[in-house]
Design a protein around this motif. Sequence first.
Motif, PDB file in Angstrom:
ATOM      1  N   ARG A   1       3.445  15.085  12.393  1.00 37.37           N
ATOM      2  CA  ARG A   1       3.456  14.118  13.500  1.00 37.37           C
ATOM      3  C   ARG A   1       2.661  12.861  13.138  1.00 37.37           C
ATOM      4  N   VAL A   2       1.500  13.059  12.520  1.00 35.82           N
ATOM      5  CA  VAL A   2       0.647  11.928  12.168  1.00 35.82           C
ATOM      6  C   VAL A   2       1.317  11.056  11.109  1.00 35.82           C
ATOM      7  N   LEU A   3       1.875  11.680  10.074  1.00 40.78           N
ATOM      8  CA  LEU A   3       2.516  10.918   9.005  1.00 40.78           C
ATOM      9  C   LEU A   3       3.728  10.150   9.516  1.00 40.78           C
ATOM     10  N   GLU A   4       4.505  10.773  10.406  1.00 35.85           N
ATOM     11  CA  GLU A   4       5.676  10.105  10.973  1.00 35.85           C
ATOM     12  C   GLU A   4       5.265   8.943  11.875  1.00 35.85           C
ATOM     13  N   ALA A   5       4.182   9.151  12.650  1.00 33.39           N
ATOM     14  CA  ALA A   5       3.694   8.080  13.523  1.00 33.39           C
ATOM     15  C   ALA A   5       3.206   6.891  12.709  1.00 33.39           C
ATOM     16  N   ALA A   6       2.479   7.176  11.620  1.00 33.12           N
ATOM     17  CA  ALA A   6       1.975   6.108  10.755  1.00 33.12           C
ATOM     18  C   ALA A   6       3.128   5.328  10.138  1.00 33.12           C
ATOM     19  N   LYS A   7       4.161   6.048   9.725  1.00 29.35           N
ATOM     20  CA  LYS A   7       5.323   5.404   9.113  1.00 29.35           C
ATOM     21  C   LYS A   7       6.059   4.534  10.126  1.00 29.35           C
ATOM     22  N   GLU A   8       6.221   5.056  11.324  1.00 31.48           N
ATOM     23  CA  GLU A   8       6.931   4.323  12.372  1.00 31.48           C
ATOM     24  C   GLU A   8       6.211   3.025  12.731  1.00 31.48           C
ATOM     25  N   LEU A   9       4.881   3.078  12.764  1.00 29.19           N
ATOM     26  CA  LEU A   9       4.096   1.899  13.137  1.00 29.19           C
ATOM     27  C   LEU A   9       3.843   0.967  11.951  1.00 29.19           C
ATOM     28  N   GLY A  10       4.115   1.466  10.749  1.00 31.90           N
ATOM     29  CA  GLY A  10       3.846   0.655   9.557  1.00 31.90           C
ATOM     30  C   GLY A  10       2.378   0.600   9.207  1.00 31.90           C
ATOM     31  N   TYR A  11       1.655   1.666   9.568  1.00 34.05           N
ATOM     32  CA  TYR A  11       0.218   1.701   9.277  1.00 34.05           C
ATOM     33  C   TYR A  11      -0.002   2.139   7.834  1.00 34.05           C
ATOM     34  N   GLU A  12      -0.890   1.421   7.124  1.00 31.99           N
ATOM     35  CA  GLU A  12      -1.219   1.770   5.741  1.00 31.99           C
ATOM     36  C   GLU A  12      -2.723   1.995   5.638  1.00 31.99           C
ATOM     37  N   PRO A  13      -3.151   3.188   5.162  1.00 32.48           N
ATOM     38  CA  PRO A  13      -4.582   3.476   5.035  1.00 32.48           C
ATOM     39  C   PRO A  13      -5.295   2.431   4.202  1.00 32.48           C
ATOM     40  N   ARG A  14      -6.498   2.108   4.604  1.00 31.11           N
ATOM     41  CA  ARG A  14      -7.249   1.065   3.905  1.00 31.11           C
ATOM     42  C   ARG A  14      -7.555   1.447   2.459  1.00 31.11           C
ATOM     43  N   SER A  15      -7.738   2.759   2.204  1.00 30.35           N
ATOM     44  CA  SER A  15      -8.032   3.182   0.835  1.00 30.35           C
ATOM     45  C   SER A  15      -6.894   2.820  -0.101  1.00 30.35           C
ATOM     46  N   ARG A  16      -5.629   2.896   0.405  1.00 34.04           N
ATOM     47  CA  ARG A  16      -4.484   2.555  -0.423  1.00 34.04           C
ATOM     48  C   ARG A  16      -4.414   1.047  -0.647  1.00 34.04           C
ATOM     49  N   ILE A  17      -4.753   0.283   0.399  1.00 31.72           N
ATOM     50  CA  ILE A  17      -4.771  -1.182   0.259  1.00 31.72           C
ATOM     51  C   ILE A  17      -5.796  -1.587  -0.786  1.00 31.72           C
ATOM     52  N   ILE A  18      -6.981  -0.942  -0.733  1.00 29.16           N
ATOM     53  CA  ILE A  18      -8.039  -1.258  -1.684  1.00 29.16           C
ATOM     54  C   ILE A  18      -7.586  -0.939  -3.097  1.00 29.16           C
ATOM     55  N   ARG A  19      -6.966   0.240  -3.297  1.00 25.84           N
ATOM     56  CA  ARG A  19      -6.521   0.642  -4.622  1.00 25.84           C
ATOM     57  C   ARG A  19      -5.460  -0.306  -5.149  1.00 25.84           C
ATOM     58  N   GLN A  20      -4.525  -0.699  -4.277  1.00 24.45           N
ATOM     59  CA  GLN A  20      -3.445  -1.563  -4.723  1.00 24.45           C
ATOM     60  C   GLN A  20      -3.947  -2.966  -5.050  1.00 24.45           C
ATOM     61  N   SER A  21      -4.981  -3.398  -4.383  1.00 25.12           N
ATOM     62  CA  SER A  21      -5.487  -4.746  -4.605  1.00 25.12           C
ATOM     63  C   SER A  21      -6.318  -4.837  -5.882  1.00 25.12           C
ATOM     64  N   GLY A  22      -6.695  -3.669  -6.434  1.00 22.37           N
ATOM     65  CA  GLY A  22      -7.419  -3.643  -7.694  1.00 22.37           C
ATOM     66  C   GLY A  22      -8.880  -4.020  -7.560  1.00 22.37           C
ATOM     67  N   ARG A  23      -9.472  -3.881  -6.380  1.00 23.39           N
ATOM     68  CA  ARG A  23     -10.880  -4.169  -6.236  1.00 23.39           C
ATOM     69  C   ARG A  23     -11.443  -3.342  -5.072  1.00 23.39           C
ATOM     70  N   PHE A  24     -12.764  -3.258  -5.028  1.00 25.29           N
ATOM     71  CA  PHE A  24     -13.428  -2.470  -3.997  1.00 25.29           C
ATOM     72  C   PHE A  24     -14.104  -3.422  -3.006  1.00 25.29           C
ATOM     73  N   HIS A  25     -13.925  -3.168  -1.733  1.00 22.85           N
ATOM     74  CA  HIS A  25     -14.411  -4.075  -0.689  1.00 22.85           C
ATOM     75  C   HIS A  25     -15.710  -3.613  -0.050  1.00 22.85           C
ATOM     76  N   THR A  26     -16.269  -2.518  -0.542  1.00 17.62           N
ATOM     77  CA  THR A  26     -17.510  -2.015   0.035  1.00 17.62           C
ATOM     78  C   THR A  26     -18.530  -1.850  -1.076  1.00 17.62           C
ATOM     79  N   LYS A  27     -19.787  -1.832  -0.730  1.00 13.62           N
ATOM     80  CA  LYS A  27     -20.853  -1.669  -1.725  1.00 13.62           C
ATOM     81  C   LYS A  27     -21.671  -0.419  -1.420  1.00 13.62           C
ATOM     82  N   THR A  28     -21.024   0.592  -0.879  1.00 13.47           N
ATOM     83  CA  THR A  28     -21.724   1.817  -0.492  1.00 13.47           C
ATOM     84  C   THR A  28     -21.314   2.983  -1.383  1.00 13.47           C
ATOM     85  N   LEU A  29     -22.320   3.673  -1.927  1.00 12.63           N
ATOM     86  CA  LEU A  29     -22.095   4.874  -2.725  1.00 12.63           C
ATOM     87  C   LEU A  29     -22.472   6.105  -1.907  1.00 12.63           C
ATOM     88  N   LEU A  30     -21.660   7.135  -2.008  1.00 11.50           N
ATOM     89  CA  LEU A  30     -21.950   8.413  -1.360  1.00 11.50           C
ATOM     90  C   LEU A  30     -22.563   9.344  -2.397  1.00 11.50           C
TER      91      LEU A  30
END
Length: 353
Positions: free
Chosen positions: A41-70
């Motif tokens: 249900r969640v994956l279908e809802a995300a697809k329908e709305l065109g939502y893209e996880p931020r982690s994927r956007i960060i990976r595709q952009s080739g850079r990291f937008h945060t300076k926090t280490l876990l």
Amino acid sequence: MKKIKPTTSDVALLAGVSQSAVSMILNHPTHPRFSPETVKRVLEAAKELGYEPRSRIIRQSGRFHTKTLLILCPVISNPYYSSLVQAAEQEAEKEGFFTVVCNTYRSAQREQKILSEFQGGTICGVVFASIPQSRELVEKINQEIPVVVIGDRNTSIAVDTVEIDSILSGKLTAEHLLSLGHRYAAFLSTTLNEQNAVRVNRLEGFQQAFQKAGGQVHIFSQEVTSEDDLQNLMIEHSIGFSLAQQAMREPTITALVAVNDMVAYGVVSAVKEAGFSIPEDYSVCGFDNIFPSQYAGISLTTVEHCILEKGRNAVQILAERISAKQDLPVSIKRLEYRPRLIVRNSTGAPRTG
């Protein structure tokens, strides 16, 4: 008009689940907490709305937008981990990173929960202060953000690692005791299983050397649950104390070897409470060389495991990968330190008679 991007709240509303559930599922679709129907249900809802996880956007952009280490560690109450984490934090500050530290209490479920909560672009790297419980998940996360594990050269994981040879550590301790004349020793440890490979490897190295010399090793261990680690700050000391009491009932044993220095402190307490002297009646050894072991009142023979250096190096490796904007790992780094025996006043020749 500028198109408004969908959010996790929008996906949650359409799928009929909570926002936190959406975050966990989108970043880890095989999360054991959720049924296949809920994930669908969640994956279908995300697809329908065109939502893209931020982690994927960060990976595709080739850079990291945060300076926090876990930084994940089993228990910060052990000076081994508190020293390692502080060294990592010092290095992180030099490199311009913030840090978040979480205790896993050696629970696979807690580890997975923490990782799920911090995925999605909120962190730019992860340091494991010990070998992770969820190896496959960690290797998968390493495809999106850099991960470094502080572990053991004898336990393989497909991420960058800073290592020590725990089998060699055990051999060094055994060879020292054998050179003093000991032939009957006890190895005292918290949980010994494949999830605690460092402990098993220390025992293996110790046994190998003793058996080669014709000596005998008695093994005493006690199970420690995640709840024990969470609730009892003194659990390692308590177990060392209890196991030493058991070991001292065997009259041939002259050396008590604890799986780490914290357990060794419990051993020392038990020996002294029983009215014996160290090292005249029993030699005592540990592993890690945490800072209290050098104090005159303890003076524990132990093995140096380069705690501060490992913490610093782990962050340096992360910083190099992040600064290179290396989204996907193209190689695996393995930095190994050699253990070194530190002989102090807790070991001597075995008692006679």
